[in-house]
Design a protein around this motif. Structure first.
Motif, short mmCIF file in Angstrom:
data_model
loop_
_atom_site.label_atom_id
_atom_site.label_comp_id
_atom_site.label_asym_id
_atom_site.label_seq_id
_atom_site.Cartn_x
_atom_site.Cartn_y
_atom_site.Cartn_z
N TYR A 33 14.35 -6.40 8.79
CA TYR A 33 14.63 -5.17 8.07
C TYR A 33 13.34 -4.37 7.90
O TYR A 33 12.26 -4.94 7.70
CB TYR A 33 15.15 -5.47 6.65
CG TYR A 33 16.31 -6.43 6.53
CD1 TYR A 33 16.14 -7.80 6.71
CD2 TYR A 33 17.57 -5.97 6.18
CE1 TYR A 33 17.19 -8.68 6.57
CE2 TYR A 33 18.64 -6.84 6.03
CZ TYR A 33 18.44 -8.20 6.22
OH TYR A 33 19.49 -9.07 6.06
N TYR A 35 11.94 -1.26 5.30
CA TYR A 35 12.18 -0.48 4.10
C TYR A 35 10.99 0.45 3.87
O TYR A 35 9.87 0.19 4.31
CB TYR A 35 12.30 -1.37 2.85
CG TYR A 35 13.49 -2.29 2.82
CD1 TYR A 35 13.42 -3.57 3.34
CD2 TYR A 35 14.69 -1.88 2.23
CE1 TYR A 35 14.51 -4.44 3.29
CE2 TYR A 35 15.79 -2.73 2.18
CZ TYR A 35 15.68 -4.00 2.70
OH TYR A 35 16.76 -4.84 2.65
N PHE A 45 16.20 1.56 2.34
CA PHE A 45 16.50 0.89 3.59
C PHE A 45 16.32 1.87 4.76
O PHE A 45 16.75 3.03 4.70
CB PHE A 45 17.94 0.37 3.57
CG PHE A 45 18.48 0.00 4.93
CD1 PHE A 45 19.43 0.79 5.54
CD2 PHE A 45 18.02 -1.12 5.58
CE1 PHE A 45 19.93 0.48 6.79
CE2 PHE A 45 18.51 -1.46 6.83
CZ PHE A 45 19.48 -0.66 7.44
N TYR A 48 17.90 -2.10 10.42
CA TYR A 48 18.17 -3.53 10.39
C TYR A 48 18.45 -4.01 11.80
O TYR A 48 19.25 -3.41 12.52
CB TYR A 48 19.37 -3.78 9.48
CG TYR A 48 20.04 -5.14 9.58
CD1 TYR A 48 21.34 -5.26 10.07
CD2 TYR A 48 19.39 -6.29 9.17
CE1 TYR A 48 21.98 -6.48 10.14
CE2 TYR A 48 20.02 -7.53 9.23
CZ TYR A 48 21.31 -7.62 9.71
OH TYR A 48 21.93 -8.84 9.76
N LEU A 91 7.64 -1.55 4.20
CA LEU A 91 7.80 -2.99 4.09
C LEU A 91 8.73 -3.51 5.17
O LEU A 91 9.75 -2.88 5.50
CB LEU A 91 8.39 -3.35 2.72
CG LEU A 91 7.50 -3.11 1.51
CD1 LEU A 91 8.30 -3.29 0.22
CD2 LEU A 91 6.31 -4.05 1.50
N GLY A 99 23.08 -12.58 9.06
CA GLY A 99 23.59 -11.37 8.44
C GLY A 99 24.47 -11.63 7.25
O GLY A 99 25.29 -10.78 6.89
N PRO A 101 25.54 -11.72 3.42
CA PRO A 101 25.10 -10.93 2.26
C PRO A 101 24.37 -11.78 1.21
O PRO A 101 23.83 -11.22 0.26
CB PRO A 101 26.41 -10.37 1.70
CG PRO A 101 27.47 -11.28 2.20
CD PRO A 101 27.01 -11.75 3.53
N THR A 102 24.35 -13.09 1.38
CA THR A 102 23.61 -13.93 0.43
C THR A 102 22.22 -14.28 0.94
O THR A 102 21.50 -15.06 0.32
CB THR A 102 24.37 -15.23 0.14
OG1 THR A 102 24.51 -15.96 1.36
CG2 THR A 102 25.73 -14.96 -0.45
N ASP A 103 21.84 -13.72 2.07
CA ASP A 103 20.53 -14.02 2.66
C ASP A 103 19.38 -13.75 1.69
O ASP A 103 19.37 -12.74 0.99
CB ASP A 103 20.27 -13.14 3.88
CG ASP A 103 21.10 -13.53 5.07
OD1 ASP A 103 21.08 -12.79 6.06
OD2 ASP A 103 21.79 -14.57 5.00
N THR A 104 18.40 -14.64 1.69
CA THR A 104 17.13 -14.36 1.03
C THR A 104 16.24 -13.65 2.05
O THR A 104 16.11 -14.09 3.19
CB THR A 104 16.44 -15.65 0.58
OG1 THR A 104 17.22 -16.26 -0.44
CG2 THR A 104 15.04 -15.37 0.04
N GLN A 105 15.65 -12.56 1.63
CA GLN A 105 14.74 -11.84 2.51
C GLN A 105 13.31 -12.25 2.20
O GLN A 105 12.93 -12.42 1.04
CB GLN A 105 14.90 -10.34 2.32
CG GLN A 105 16.27 -9.83 2.77
CD GLN A 105 16.40 -8.34 2.57
OE1 GLN A 105 16.17 -7.82 1.49
NE2 GLN A 105 16.79 -7.64 3.62
N PHE A 107 9.52 -10.98 2.63
CA PHE A 107 8.84 -9.71 2.84
C PHE A 107 7.39 -9.89 3.28
O PHE A 107 6.70 -10.81 2.84
CB PHE A 107 8.85 -8.88 1.55
CG PHE A 107 10.17 -8.25 1.25
CD1 PHE A 107 11.18 -8.98 0.64
CD2 PHE A 107 10.41 -6.92 1.57
CE1 PHE A 107 12.42 -8.40 0.36
CE2 PHE A 107 11.64 -6.33 1.28
CZ PHE A 107 12.63 -7.07 0.69
N GLY A 108 6.95 -8.96 4.11
CA GLY A 108 5.54 -8.86 4.42
C GLY A 108 4.81 -8.08 3.33
O GLY A 108 5.45 -7.54 2.41
N PRO A 109 3.49 -7.98 3.41
CA PRO A 109 2.70 -7.29 2.37
C PRO A 109 2.77 -5.78 2.46
O PRO A 109 2.33 -5.09 1.54
CB PRO A 109 1.28 -7.79 2.63
CG PRO A 109 1.27 -8.11 4.10
CD PRO A 109 2.63 -8.62 4.42
#
Lengths: 116, 114
Positions: A33, A35, A45, A48, A91, A99, A101-105, A107-109
């Motif tokens: 993703y 953002y 957003f 994706y 981000l 895919g 909807p309960t996925d934990t994302q 993130f990069g810095p």
């Protein structure tokens, strides 16, 4: 193991120039993703990618924005003819599920983009 | 459509005091709810998530949140604030049968005073 990495960490550019932002997701993660985070605006957003499926581009704000993901791994977000309103933190996140909807994302810095 | 409202862009507490960060959601289908934390110059990391099991969800660093369907809320709490809790907190919602891409709130900045 390594997390999500993004480069550059900071980018200063002049109005009208093109920029490329890079994201390296966690190895094996199929979803990616992008953002945009502007001050006080939360996360917006942009796009994706899921495996080999066509990307969901519904969040891209204009045709100046594009992204690609090569080999199901690294992704590049390109902004053409940058404008001052493009200044923000960009981000990238990845997740390992298909895919859901309960996925934990994860993130990069982020890349802080400043357009002068 | 789904949306998230975080009341208060800034919350200030004293060290040792209760932390309460508010999140209300809107979703036409059963929601999944998340709290993420962002420390300065870092990306977001998951604190906890509600995925339709227990309504009281415990997360990392002593945080917990309770899903209240009748109030469409998912407030984040911690009994005793620590200086290291100072960060930006984001609530997010996704939906079963709806958008798999989470919608994020605008964030709440938690300030912890000594």
């Amino acid at each position: 193991g390594a997390g999500v990495s993004q480069s550059p960490s900071n980018k200063v550019t002049e109005k009208g120039k093109d920029v490329e932002l890079r994201c390296d997701p966690i190895s094996g993660h199929t979803a990616l993703y992008w953002y945009r985070q502007s001050l006080g605006q939360g996360l917006e957003f942009l796009i994706y990618f899921q495996g080999n499926s066509a990307p969901d581009k519904s969040g891209l704000p204009s045709d100046r924005f594009s992204a690609e993901r090569t080999g199901g791994s690294v992704s590049t977000l390109t902004i053409q003819r940058t404008q001052q309103e493009d200044s923000a933190v960009y981000l990238c996140a990845s997740s390992g599920d298909r895919g859901s909807p309960t996925d934990t994302q994860y993130f990069g810095p982020g890349t802080r983009l400043t357009v002068l | 459509a789904q949306s998230v409202t975080q009341l208060g862009s800034h919350v200030s507490v004293s060290e040792g005091a209760l932390v309460l960060l508010r999140c209300n959601y809107s979703s036409s289908v059963p929601p999944y709810l998340f709290w993420y934390v962002q420390y300065p110059n870092q990306g977001l990391q998951l604190l906890l998530k509600y995925t339709s099991a227990a309504t009281l969800v415990k997360g990392i660093n002593g945080f917990e949140a309770e899903f209240k369907k009748s109030e469409t809320s998912f407030h984040l709490t911690k009994p005793s604030a620590h200086m290291s809790d100072a960060a930006e907190y984001f609530c997010a919602v996704s939906s079963a049968g709806g958008s798999y891409i989470p919608t994020f709130g605008r964030g709440t900045s938690l300030i912890v005073h000594p």
